[in-house]
Design an enzyme around this catalytic site. Structure first.
Site, mmCIF file in Angstrom:
data_model
loop_
_atom_site.group_PDB
_atom_site.id
_atom_site.type_symbol
_atom_site.label_atom_id
_atom_site.label_comp_id
_atom_site.label_asym_id
_atom_site.label_seq_id
_atom_site.Cartn_x
_atom_site.Cartn_y
_atom_site.Cartn_z
ATOM 1 N N SER A 150 0.803 -1.221 0.000
ATOM 2 C CA SER A 150 0.000 0.000 0.000
ATOM 3 C C SER A 150 0.835 1.269 0.000
ATOM 4 O O SER A 150 0.287 2.357 -0.126
ATOM 5 C CB SER A 150 -0.926 -0.004 1.229
ATOM 6 O OG SER A 150 -1.840 -1.080 1.181
ATOM 7 N N GLU A 376 -5.230 -4.051 -5.811
ATOM 8 C CA GLU A 376 -5.620 -2.739 -6.349
ATOM 9 C C GLU A 376 -6.139 -1.817 -5.243
ATOM 10 O O GLU A 376 -6.990 -0.954 -5.485
ATOM 11 C CB GLU A 376 -6.684 -2.866 -7.462
ATOM 12 C CG GLU A 376 -6.486 -3.993 -8.439
ATOM 13 C CD GLU A 376 -5.252 -3.841 -9.307
ATOM 14 O OE1 GLU A 376 -4.524 -2.865 -9.123
ATOM 15 O OE2 GLU A 376 -5.032 -4.708 -10.150
#
Length: 397
Positions: A150, A376
């Site tokens: 992330s 994603e």
């Protein structure tokens, strides 16, 4: 007094009449992809999932190219130039078959091809995009690292220029769809100028892509590590039109849009399995679909499924109008994947013990969606994207 117009019949498969929003071309794309998936994926995917393999992936890629599903929303270079809604409908039908198949298409088109199409040189586009659109070359996208998911700004993969102008790449990438079967990789690395993207032919010395095994999710998908040990590339291997995180993040936003639709495909498949099972499974002398608690579950599932499809359609129209913001994509992914997982879990309760069997698609979709929930952008990251947009305050750090 004029007679009231006759209402159309209620369609359990389309209770909100969403198909009325689609053009004939949209329906043709949807039907083409649905037919391909029914013929080439659904009869075999349970065995692929059980064995943890995707045999014949190169042949499948060529077939997907032949129906225009690879890079389908891009223009030129052999790409279909389809609308965002049409691309979304294709993602829905592919993920209704299996998330791994949608991931193959999404990584090829929305990540690898999109990066080259948007940020590449004309030579890079001419070299790679026509063959990728045809499925002759499979692509992958190297951003996530073993220690940086992330937080890509702190990636460790780096590229340095040597005295002759070549680039030399070193680093590792992790959880890379298509990695070990790819002919080209788009790899993001730190440079003295900031983060840059590189087009890396996978037969370059020092590049390897060992496949990741022992997965309990996305088993009918090729997942790899990318290893870059002194990978030497010519000066023109860099994507010339972008520097910084804007490059990879814009690619991810395009891919997340496909997930907004695709997750509803997995949800639809599980919902349909639950409806059919509820109508045929008898307990206490009648089908379980005739009991109030089962009908309550089915009604709630239908509401969330078709709300999610409406949301995906709305975002697709905004993308086609050039008005879709990244925060809106986060909105869609956050909602639709969470609701898809809940639909799969509820469907499993209706199927009872049969819900864990690969004779039905429900548990396969549920476990796949656990990966889709994370990649994603995790739930937490999309919550923070929306939180910042709502308050104007950055809570990431």
């Amino acid at each position: 007094m004029a007679a009231s117009p006759k209402l159309p019949a209620f369609d359990p498969a389309d209770p909100l009449g969403i198909d009325d929003l689609l053009e004939p071309e949209d329906l043709a794309v949807r039907d083409t992809v649905r037919s391909w998936a029914a013929d080439r994926v659904l009869p075999y995917v349970a065995d692929w999932y059980e064995s943890g393999e995707l045999p014949g992936i190169r042949e499948l890629a060529r077939e997907l190219g032949s129906i225009g599903a690879l890079g389908m929303s891009l223009d030129g270079y052999g790409c279909a130039g389809a609308s965002a809604v049409q691309y979304g409908l294709a993602c829905l039908e592919l993920e209704a078959a299996d998330s791994g198949i949608r991931s193959l298409v999404s990584v090829q088109g929305s990540l690898a091809m999109y990066a080259i199409h948007r940020f590449g040189s004309e030579a890079q586009k001419q070299t790679w995009l026509p063959r990728m659109a045809a499925g002759e070359v499979i692509g992958c996208f190297g951003l996530t690292e073993p220690d940086h998911g992330s937080d890509p700004a702190n990636m460790r993969t780096h590229a340095k220029r040597d005295a002759g102008g070549d680039w030399v790449l070193n680093g590792r990438k992790m959880w890379i769809t298509n990695g070990s079967v790819a002919g080209v990789a788009v790899v993001w690395a730190q440079t003295e100028e900031g983060i840059r993207g590189f087009v890396v032919p996978t037969d370059t010395a020092g590049f390897s892509a060992p496949e990741i095994k022992h997965k309990w999710s996305l088993r009918a998908s090729v997942t790899s590590e990318l290893v870059l040990d002194d990978v030497r590339l010519p000066a023109d291997a860099v994507l010339p039109e972008v520097t910084g995180l804007r490059g990879p993040l814009s690619c991810l936003s395009h891919a997340r849009y496909g997930i907004v639709w695709g997750s509803m495909g997995a949800a639809r498949s599980s919902f349909e399995a639950a409806v059919e099972y509820a109508k045929s499974r008898e307990q206490f002398g009648r089908p379980i679909g005739g009991f109030q608690l089962t009908q309550a579950k089915l009604a709630d599932m239908a509401v969330e499924l078709h709300k999610g499809i409406l949301l995906a359609h709305h975002l697709g129209r905004r993308m086609d109008a050039g008005r879709l913001r990244p925060e809106q994509v986060s909105f869609g992914k956050l909602n639709n994947v969470r609701e898809a997982i809940d639909i799969c879990r509820t469907a499993r309760t209706i199927l009872g013990a049969n819900g864990i069997s690969l004779e039905y698609p429900v548990m396969r979709h549920a476990t796949n969606l656990e990966s889709v929930l994370t990649y994603e952008g995790t739930v937490e990251m999309h919550q923070l994207v929306l939180g910042k947009a709502l308050t104007g305050l950055d809570a990431f750090r």
